[in-house]
Design a protein around this motif. Structure first.
Motif, PDB file in Angstrom:
ATOM      1  N   SER A  64       0.846  -1.185   0.000  1.00  0.00           N
ATOM      2  CA  SER A  64       0.000   0.000   0.000  1.00  0.00           C
ATOM      3  C   SER A  64       0.886   1.240   0.000  1.00  0.00           C
ATOM      4  CB  SER A  64      -0.909   0.010   1.230  1.00  0.00           C
ATOM      5  OG  SER A  64      -0.136   0.115   2.402  1.00  0.00           O
ATOM      6  N   LYS A  66       0.262   5.712   0.663  1.00  0.00           N
ATOM      7  CA  LYS A  66      -0.683   6.784   0.925  1.00  0.00           C
ATOM      8  C   LYS A  66       0.016   8.124   0.805  1.00  0.00           C
ATOM      9  CE  LYS A  66      -0.375   6.592   5.972  1.00  0.00           C
ATOM     10  NZ  LYS A  66      -1.152   6.443   7.202  1.00  0.00           N
ATOM     11  N   SER A  73      -7.036  15.937   0.621  1.00  0.00           N
ATOM     12  CA  SER A  73      -7.598  14.645   1.011  1.00  0.00           C
ATOM     13  C   SER A  73      -6.513  13.569   1.035  1.00  0.00           C
ATOM     14  CB  SER A  73      -8.722  14.238   0.062  1.00  0.00           C
ATOM     15  OG  SER A  73      -8.227  14.095  -1.255  1.00  0.00           O
ATOM     16  N   VAL A  75      -5.176   9.979   0.239  1.00  0.00           N
ATOM     17  CA  VAL A  75      -5.387   8.921  -0.746  1.00  0.00           C
ATOM     18  C   VAL A  75      -4.619   7.694  -0.277  1.00  0.00           C
ATOM     19  CG1 VAL A  75      -5.084   8.216  -3.149  1.00  0.00           C
ATOM     20  CG2 VAL A  75      -5.594  10.613  -2.604  1.00  0.00           C
ATOM     21  N   THR A  78      -4.168   0.374  -1.957  1.00  0.00           N
ATOM     22  CA  THR A  78      -3.755  -0.969  -1.552  1.00  0.00           C
ATOM     23  C   THR A  78      -3.764  -1.823  -2.807  1.00  0.00           C
ATOM     24  OG1 THR A  78      -4.824  -0.621   0.586  1.00  0.00           O
ATOM     25  CG2 THR A  78      -4.265  -2.876   0.010  1.00  0.00           C
ATOM     26  N   ASP A  89      -6.927  -1.083  -5.005  1.00  0.00           N
ATOM     27  CA  ASP A  89      -8.117  -0.516  -4.349  1.00  0.00           C
ATOM     28  C   ASP A  89      -7.717   0.876  -3.874  1.00  0.00           C
ATOM     29  OD1 ASP A  89     -10.649  -0.339  -3.105  1.00  0.00           O
ATOM     30  OD2 ASP A  89      -9.773  -0.946  -1.197  1.00  0.00           O
ATOM     31  N   VAL A  90      -8.410   1.904  -4.361  1.00  0.00           N
ATOM     32  CA  VAL A  90      -8.085   3.289  -4.036  1.00  0.00           C
ATOM     33  C   VAL A  90      -9.176   3.858  -3.151  1.00  0.00           C
ATOM     34  CG1 VAL A  90      -7.589   5.584  -4.969  1.00  0.00           C
ATOM     35  CG2 VAL A  90      -6.906   3.532  -6.245  1.00  0.00           C
ATOM     36  N   LYS A  91      -8.765   4.424  -2.019  1.00  0.00           N
ATOM     37  CA  LYS A  91      -9.711   5.080  -1.117  1.00  0.00           C
ATOM     38  C   LYS A  91      -9.285   6.541  -0.957  1.00  0.00           C
ATOM     39  CE  LYS A  91     -11.133   1.099   1.687  1.00  0.00           C
ATOM     40  NZ  LYS A  91     -11.131   0.185   0.649  1.00  0.00           N
TER      41      LYS A  91
END
Length: 92
Positions: A64, A66, A73, A75, A78, A89-91
């Motif tokens: 992962s 970040k 924000s 980001v 993972t 997988d992007v959050k």
């Protein structure tokens, strides 16, 4: 297959580490015959963690990273790369 995994690792590092950033925590690298672990954190808040496994049946990388986007924000990405391809997988 190993080429895809290596390419995924390099892509993740390239995306996560901004060349203008200084590494602020000690870069931690552990390489074993059956895999590796890699962790780094930069002065502008980027964090990268990767693990890789290699054996006669499996070649995979997961991890992962970040960072803070220009709009402020957080980001978090993972990902895994294995015999089934690269999945992220992007959050935000």
């Amino acid at each position: 297959m190993k080429f895809v995994i290596v390419l995924a690792c390099l892509l993740a590092v390239a995306c996560a580490v901004d060349e203008r950033s200084a590494v602020t925590t000690e870069e931690r690298v552990q390489v074993n015959p059956d895999g590796f672990n890699y962790n780094v954190e930069t002065s502008n808040g980027i964090e990268l963690n990767q693990q890789g496994k290699v054996d006669e049946h499996t070649n995979s990388v997961s991890g992962s990273y970040k960072y803070t986007a220009p709009d402020g924000s957080l980001v978090v990405v993972t990902y895994t790369a294995d015999e089934n391809g690269y999945k992220a997988d992007v959050k935000v």
